[in-house]
Design an enzyme around this catalytic site. Structure first.
Site, mmCIF file in Angstrom:
data_model
loop_
_atom_site.group_PDB
_atom_site.id
_atom_site.type_symbol
_atom_site.label_atom_id
_atom_site.label_comp_id
_atom_site.label_asym_id
_atom_site.label_seq_id
_atom_site.Cartn_x
_atom_site.Cartn_y
_atom_site.Cartn_z
ATOM 1 N N HIS A 268 0.813 -1.223 0.000
ATOM 2 C CA HIS A 268 0.000 0.000 0.000
ATOM 3 C C HIS A 268 0.843 1.268 0.000
ATOM 4 O O HIS A 268 0.329 2.355 -0.232
ATOM 5 C CB HIS A 268 -0.938 0.000 1.214
ATOM 6 C CG HIS A 268 -2.015 -1.040 1.108
ATOM 7 N ND1 HIS A 268 -3.318 -0.732 0.829
ATOM 8 C CD2 HIS A 268 -1.969 -2.392 1.190
ATOM 9 C CE1 HIS A 268 -4.036 -1.840 0.784
ATOM 10 N NE2 HIS A 268 -3.237 -2.867 0.998
ATOM 11 N N ASP B 129 3.855 9.674 -0.546
ATOM 12 C CA ASP B 129 2.606 9.010 -0.179
ATOM 13 C C ASP B 129 2.307 7.959 -1.240
ATOM 14 O O ASP B 129 2.379 8.263 -2.444
ATOM 15 C CB ASP B 129 1.480 10.066 -0.177
ATOM 16 C CG ASP B 129 0.435 9.813 0.881
ATOM 17 O OD1 ASP B 129 0.231 8.643 1.225
ATOM 18 O OD2 ASP B 129 -0.178 10.794 1.359
HETATM 19 C C1 G6P Z 1 -0.845 3.318 6.188
HETATM 20 C C2 G6P Z 1 -0.493 1.861 5.961
HETATM 21 C C3 G6P Z 1 -1.535 0.951 6.587
HETATM 22 C C4 G6P Z 1 -1.741 1.318 8.044
HETATM 23 C C5 G6P Z 1 -2.138 2.798 8.155
HETATM 24 C C6 G6P Z 1 -2.349 3.250 9.605
HETATM 25 O O1 G6P Z 1 -1.945 3.677 5.437
HETATM 26 O O2 G6P Z 1 -0.356 1.586 4.587
HETATM 27 O O3 G6P Z 1 -1.121 -0.406 6.499
HETATM 28 O O4 G6P Z 1 -2.718 0.498 8.634
HETATM 29 O O5 G6P Z 1 -1.112 3.567 7.576
HETATM 30 O O6 G6P Z 1 -1.228 2.987 10.396
HETATM 31 P P1 G6P Z 1 -1.278 2.024 11.655
HETATM 32 O O7 G6P Z 1 0.156 1.908 12.077
HETATM 33 O O8 G6P Z 1 -2.135 2.717 12.667
HETATM 34 O O9 G6P Z 1 -1.879 0.712 11.234
#
Ligand code: G6P
Length: 481
Positions: free
Chosen positions: A159, A360
């Protein structure tokens, strides 16, 4: 061999539900809304962390999905999640916005935790199942599953960006990460540039040229559930809430909005500096302009995130100190999350949305804003956000260029309605035509056709449990290729 029951298994760091006051509720977000219906349809499973450390939960059924919680102990939380995922890989993959930290103990725990996710997937997957792994936390999982299960189809989608070969070169465990990913039949990235970076890394560090790679490696730019946004944006109560928001802000002539996780990749300081200077220069009038910044708390245990919070809050204080009045703040700053409905209302209330990421993978806020607005509003968008490749009618900026950023904010604030309508309608066509459902289908269509049956390698046919001992991992290396 004993197989599991699930024909579709999603593996992600997080489950599609959050634990809240003793019960589970669906977690918001595009990935969940796109992938969850497919998991439900095939009565599939979702393997992921439950979001709290040192709490264990049994697998359970939720809204037609079989959810398999992976508990992270506090050591795993520190080293696998906060450490290797968020303090090594995250900054490395976002072009070194802060320096990545390399620690062997973090790597060891990343390995063992990936092995636990992989084992859970192996146990859940039916014969010839489809397994779809998500994101940078789990890059070793494809190879680990492949070593035990030659029968399954494995997909991996990243992602976040994949860095250039020269940045990726810094990672002491770069070869293992690449071999881990190559265990997947389909490896998906956001952009063609990520695909190119991955291919060059594989060629340079593993000596495998693009022509020799048997895997499908492609860009699948992720998107949003545009229909869900339309439904909320068109609802009378959302529109009422948007009008109310503007009234509560004293009906500014120009409302500028930012909505982000409080992350150093998002360029929040850059946009605040640009806004501050526009007020100082007298280009924007604080009597007529208001800036609302929603900064959703994120990864708060990490020093780099705490430092960012301090800097942002100090700058917000400076701006309000200089330009606020008794009855009017120059910046309204919120350090908490907003519901989906309130966020859409804020998109509707805005005149200009600022997305100023330094790097990003995609940035779904930009796409959500476009879907919500459809034919009005200005978008200032960083050229370093993946979304810029599709949203080329936005006011594209280099956020490091504060003078250029100031110009773009001014243009957005002064944009004639006819021009805003033309630009937004053209972008809305792109977003509506490429929504999250189309993204998920494209990936799974590439993943699902079964390859000609091949004989399992020795390590595969012995079906040994996954071993995370780094000294013994070479066995996966060979079986994966
Ligand atoms: C990004 C990553 C996700 C992640 C999100 C929130 O978008 O690609 O995989 O879940 O950030 O971060 P966190 O550490 O809270 O999961």
């Amino acid at each position: 061999m004993k197989y599991g029951n699930q024909s579709l298994v999603v593996v992600a760091n997080r489950l599609p539900v959050d634990r809240c006051e003793g019960s589970w509720s669906p977690s918001p977000g595009g990935l969940v809304s796109a992938v969850a219906p497919m998991v439900k349809e095939s009565r599939g499973a979702w393997i992921g962390w439950c979001g709290t450390s040192d709490e264990e939960f049994e697998p359970f059924e939720f809204d037609g999905m079989h959810l398999v919680p992976i508990a992270l102990g506090s050591d795993e939380y520190d080293k696998y999640y906060e450490g290797f995922s968020n303090a090594t890989l995250w900054p490395l993959y976002h072009d070194l916005v802060v320096p990545p930290q390399f620690h062997r103990s973090w790597w060891k725990t990343y390995l063992s935790t990936n092995a636990r996710f992989a084992q859970a997937a192996v146990d859940a997957a039916a014969h010839e199942a489809t397994i779809w792994i998500h994101d940078f936390h789990l890059q070793l999982v494809p190879e680990m599953i492949r070593a035990q299960r030659p029968d399954v189809r494995i997909g991996f989608f990243n992602h976040i960006p994949f860095p250039s070969e020269s940045i990726f070169a810094q990672l002491p465990w770069r070869d293992s990460i690449l071999r881990g990913l190559l265990g997947a039949d389909v490896i998906g990235f956001q952009l063609d540039s990520d695909v190119e970076n991955f291919r060059s890394a594989v060629s340079r560090f593993l000596g495998i040229s693009s022509e020799e790679l048997p895997n499908t490696v492609r860009a699948y730019p992720i998107s949003i559930d545009a229909d869900a946004i339309h439904r909320v944006a068109e609802a009378e109560e959302t529109q009422h809430r948007a009008r109310q928001m503007r009234e509560e802000l004293d009906d500014p002539r120009c409302l500028i909005v930012g909505v982000d996780r409080l992350d150093y990749t998002k360029g929040i300081l850059h946009r605040l500096r640009a806004y501050h200077e526009l007020l100082e220069d007298g280009v924007l009038d604080p009597q007529e302009t208001t800036f609302v910044q929603v900064a959703v708390p994120s990864r708060e245990g990490l020093e780099s995130y705490q430092d960012l919070r301090d800097e942002v809050e100090q700058l917000v204080g400076n701006i309000n100190g200089s330009f606020g009045a008794m009855d009017r703040a120059a910046v309204h700053y919120f350090h908490h999350s907003y519901s989906f409905e309130s966020t859409v209302a804020l998109y509707l209330a805005a005149d200009v949305l600022l997305v100023t990421s330094l790097r990003d993978g995609m940035n779904l806020v930009a796409k959500e804003y476009v879907a919500a607005r459809h034919d009005s509003g200005a978008l200032v968008l960083s050229e370093f956000a993946g979304a810029a490749a599709e949203l080329d009618e936005a006011l594209l900026v280099n956020p490091h260029d504060i003078a250029g950023l100031k110009d773009a904010i001014r243009l957005g604030a002064e944009m004639p309605p006819a021009e805003a309508q033309r630009r937004m309608a053209s972008m809305a066509e792109v977003v509506d035509g490429h929504d999250i459902h189309r993204w998920a289908r494209a990936f799974l269509d590439d993943l699902r056709p079964m390859p000609p049956t091949r004989a399992p390698t020795t390590a595969e046919s012995t079906n040994q449990p996954i071993n995370a001992d780094p000294n013994q991992r070479t066995q996966y290396v060979h079986t994966a290729q």
